[in-house]
Design an enzyme around this catalytic site. Structure first.
Site, PDB file in Angstrom:
ATOM      1  N   SER A 202      45.970 -21.607  29.115  1.00  0.00           N
ATOM      2  CA  SER A 202      45.362 -20.722  30.120  1.00  0.00           C
ATOM      3  C   SER A 202      46.330 -20.389  31.251  1.00  0.00           C
ATOM      4  CB  SER A 202      44.080 -21.349  30.689  1.00  0.00           C
ATOM      5  OG  SER A 202      43.085 -21.450  29.699  1.00  0.00           O
TER       6      SER A 202
ATOM      7  N   TYR B 142      37.867 -25.028  17.397  1.00  0.00           N
ATOM      8  CA  TYR B 142      37.747 -23.589  17.595  1.00  0.00           C
ATOM      9  C   TYR B 142      37.009 -22.974  16.414  1.00  0.00           C
ATOM     10  CZ  TYR B 142      41.496 -24.487  20.991  1.00  0.00           C
ATOM     11  OH  TYR B 142      42.265 -24.986  22.016  1.00  0.00           O
TER      12      TYR B 142
ATOM     13  N   HIS C  44      42.964 -33.887  21.364  1.00  0.00           N
ATOM     14  CA  HIS C  44      42.506 -32.785  22.205  1.00  0.00           C
ATOM     15  C   HIS C  44      41.967 -33.269  23.552  1.00  0.00           C
ATOM     16  CE1 HIS C  44      40.735 -28.447  21.745  1.00  0.00           C
ATOM     17  NE2 HIS C  44      41.278 -28.634  22.916  1.00  0.00           N
TER      18      HIS C  44
ATOM     19  N   LEU D 102      47.256 -17.618  32.168  1.00  0.00           N
ATOM     20  CA  LEU D 102      46.798 -16.383  32.820  1.00  0.00           C
ATOM     21  C   LEU D 102      45.418 -16.564  33.449  1.00  0.00           C
ATOM     22  CD1 LEU D 102      47.966 -13.798  30.134  1.00  0.00           C
ATOM     23  CD2 LEU D 102      49.116 -14.458  32.258  1.00  0.00           C
TER      24      LEU D 102
ATOM     25  N   ARG E  81      42.612 -17.719  32.208  1.00  0.00           N
ATOM     26  CA  ARG E  81      41.569 -17.178  31.318  1.00  0.00           C
ATOM     27  C   ARG E  81      41.415 -15.667  31.477  1.00  0.00           C
ATOM     28  NH1 ARG E  81      40.194 -22.323  32.622  1.00  0.00           N
ATOM     29  NH2 ARG E  81      39.792 -23.666  30.829  1.00  0.00           N
ATOM     30  N   GLY E  82      42.537 -15.021  31.759  1.00  0.00           N
ATOM     31  CA  GLY E  82      42.551 -13.572  31.875  1.00  0.00           C
ATOM     32  C   GLY E  82      42.366 -13.054  33.288  1.00  0.00           C
ATOM     33  N   PHE E  83      41.900 -13.898  34.208  1.00  0.00           N
ATOM     34  CA  PHE E  83      41.631 -13.421  35.567  1.00  0.00           C
ATOM     35  C   PHE E  83      42.904 -12.955  36.257  1.00  0.00           C
ATOM     36  CE2 PHE E  83      39.959 -13.008  39.719  1.00  0.00           C
ATOM     37  CZ  PHE E  83      38.571 -13.094  39.669  1.00  0.00           C
TER      38      PHE E  83
END
Length: 332
Positions: A206, A57, A126, A208, A210-212
């Site tokens: 994720s 990141y 990862h 959510l 990715r926010g959608f």
């Protein structure tokens, strides 16, 4: 204080919701280090102690940001970080994978330095490096535990078979995989069942979508032009966007009927999948963090869970969860 869940059969108690820190430094627009550090401090003040980062990141800058935020508060935090994905500075879509023992150990030392700590609480691979036997990679990770540099081990997006092999080398505390209403792959692939067979927690990234699934977007243009979801996420692409909005409408309607937010319904569903499932929604804003923490108090009835399950069967989302070139690295 925040409710806790156990990280694996014999692992430590951590906050039942974690904080995914990726978006504070990478992939999403509008980076604001000051607000991110304030959000990290607010999380710790609320008792949310499970912070998730990775050396990729930034790369590297997210670990440095967390290191700055937790200085003087080591006893308040449980830090998870990762190694194993490499990036090409000249090509933002290119990814490589490295699970060689010498790379594992060098990566750990570098992460410890950036984080400013002497021991990583949870160290993940990862992504699985298919060119290196998982036994060799986990063996090197186990050496880090014996050296006192790492407390617990984890894998990310590993298959059920890979997880079983890894557990024969050293106990695995957590498997991190994408898991949400519209990404139910851990159920379909058997990864969730394998976690339960081996006493491993599923850490859901994720959760959510990715926010959608928050209902915050009505068209692709609602995302900044440089947001990676707009450029690279198939589910946010124009041809899939409207179809996926119809799914979110079910979440929004249920949220309205219960007097909560859509994001709290989405998180409530993940939390309801079992006490061995720990979602780590990402945010860099204190207001959204408080909303996410409040999801711990959202109770979904059997009828409401059935309603959501009916609206979100396996593979219901329009579009792949990653570009096709990335999919070979998941469930590996």
């Amino acid at each position: 204080m925040i409710k806790t869940r156990t990280l694996g059969r014999n692992g430590p108690a951590v906050s039942a919701i974690g904080l995914g820190c990726m978006g504070m430094s990478d992939f999403y627009a509008n980076r604001d280090d000051a607000e991110s550090i304030a959000t990290l401090h607010h999380a710790l003040d609320q008792g949310l102690n499970f912070l998730d980062t990775s050396d990729i990141y930034g790369p590297y800058t997210n670990e440095e940001l967390i290191g700055k935020a937790i200085a003087g508060r080591r006893n308040d935090v449980f830090i998870a970080t990762k190694f194993g994905i490499t990036r090409d500075p000249a090509n933002e879509t290119a990814r490589g994978f490295n699970g060689r023992p010498e790379y594992v150990k060098a990566s750990c030392d570098a992460s410890l330095k950036r984080l400013g700590i002497e021991q990583i609480d949870l160290y993940y691979q990862h992504r699985v490096d298919k060119t290196v036997p998982i036994e060799d990679t986990v063996g090197a990770m186990a050496d880090l535990v014996r050296a006192g540099k790492v407390r617990y081990l984890g894998l990310s997006e590993a298959s059920a078979a890979t997880l079983a092999r890894a557990c024969k080398v050293h106990p695995i505390a957590a498997l991190q995989s994408e898991y949400s209403l519209w990404t139910r792959d851990p159920e379909a692939t058997g990864a969730l069942a394998a976690c339960r067979a081996h006493g491993v927690a599923l850490v859901a990234y994720s959760p959510l979508g990715r926010g959608f699934l928050t209902g915050a977007f009505s068209k692709p243009e609602d995302l900044p032009a440089d947001d990676y979801r707009r450029k690279f996420s198939p589910r946010f692409a124009e041809e899939n966007f409207q179809r996926n909005l119809a799914l979110v409408e079910v979440v929004k309607q249920l949220a309205h009927s219960k007097g909560v937010t859509a994001s709290q319904i989405a998180l409530g569903w993940v939390l309801a999948q079992g006490d061995d499932v720990i979602p780590i929604p990402g945010t860099k804003r204190r207001s959204y963090l408080d909303q996410n923490i409040a999801a711990l108090d959202v109770v979904l009835s059997p009828a409401e869970l059935a309603q959501l399950d009916k609206a979100f069967p396996m593979d219901v989302a329009a579009g792949l969860r990653y570009p096709e070139s990335f999919l070979g690295s998941v469930n590996a």
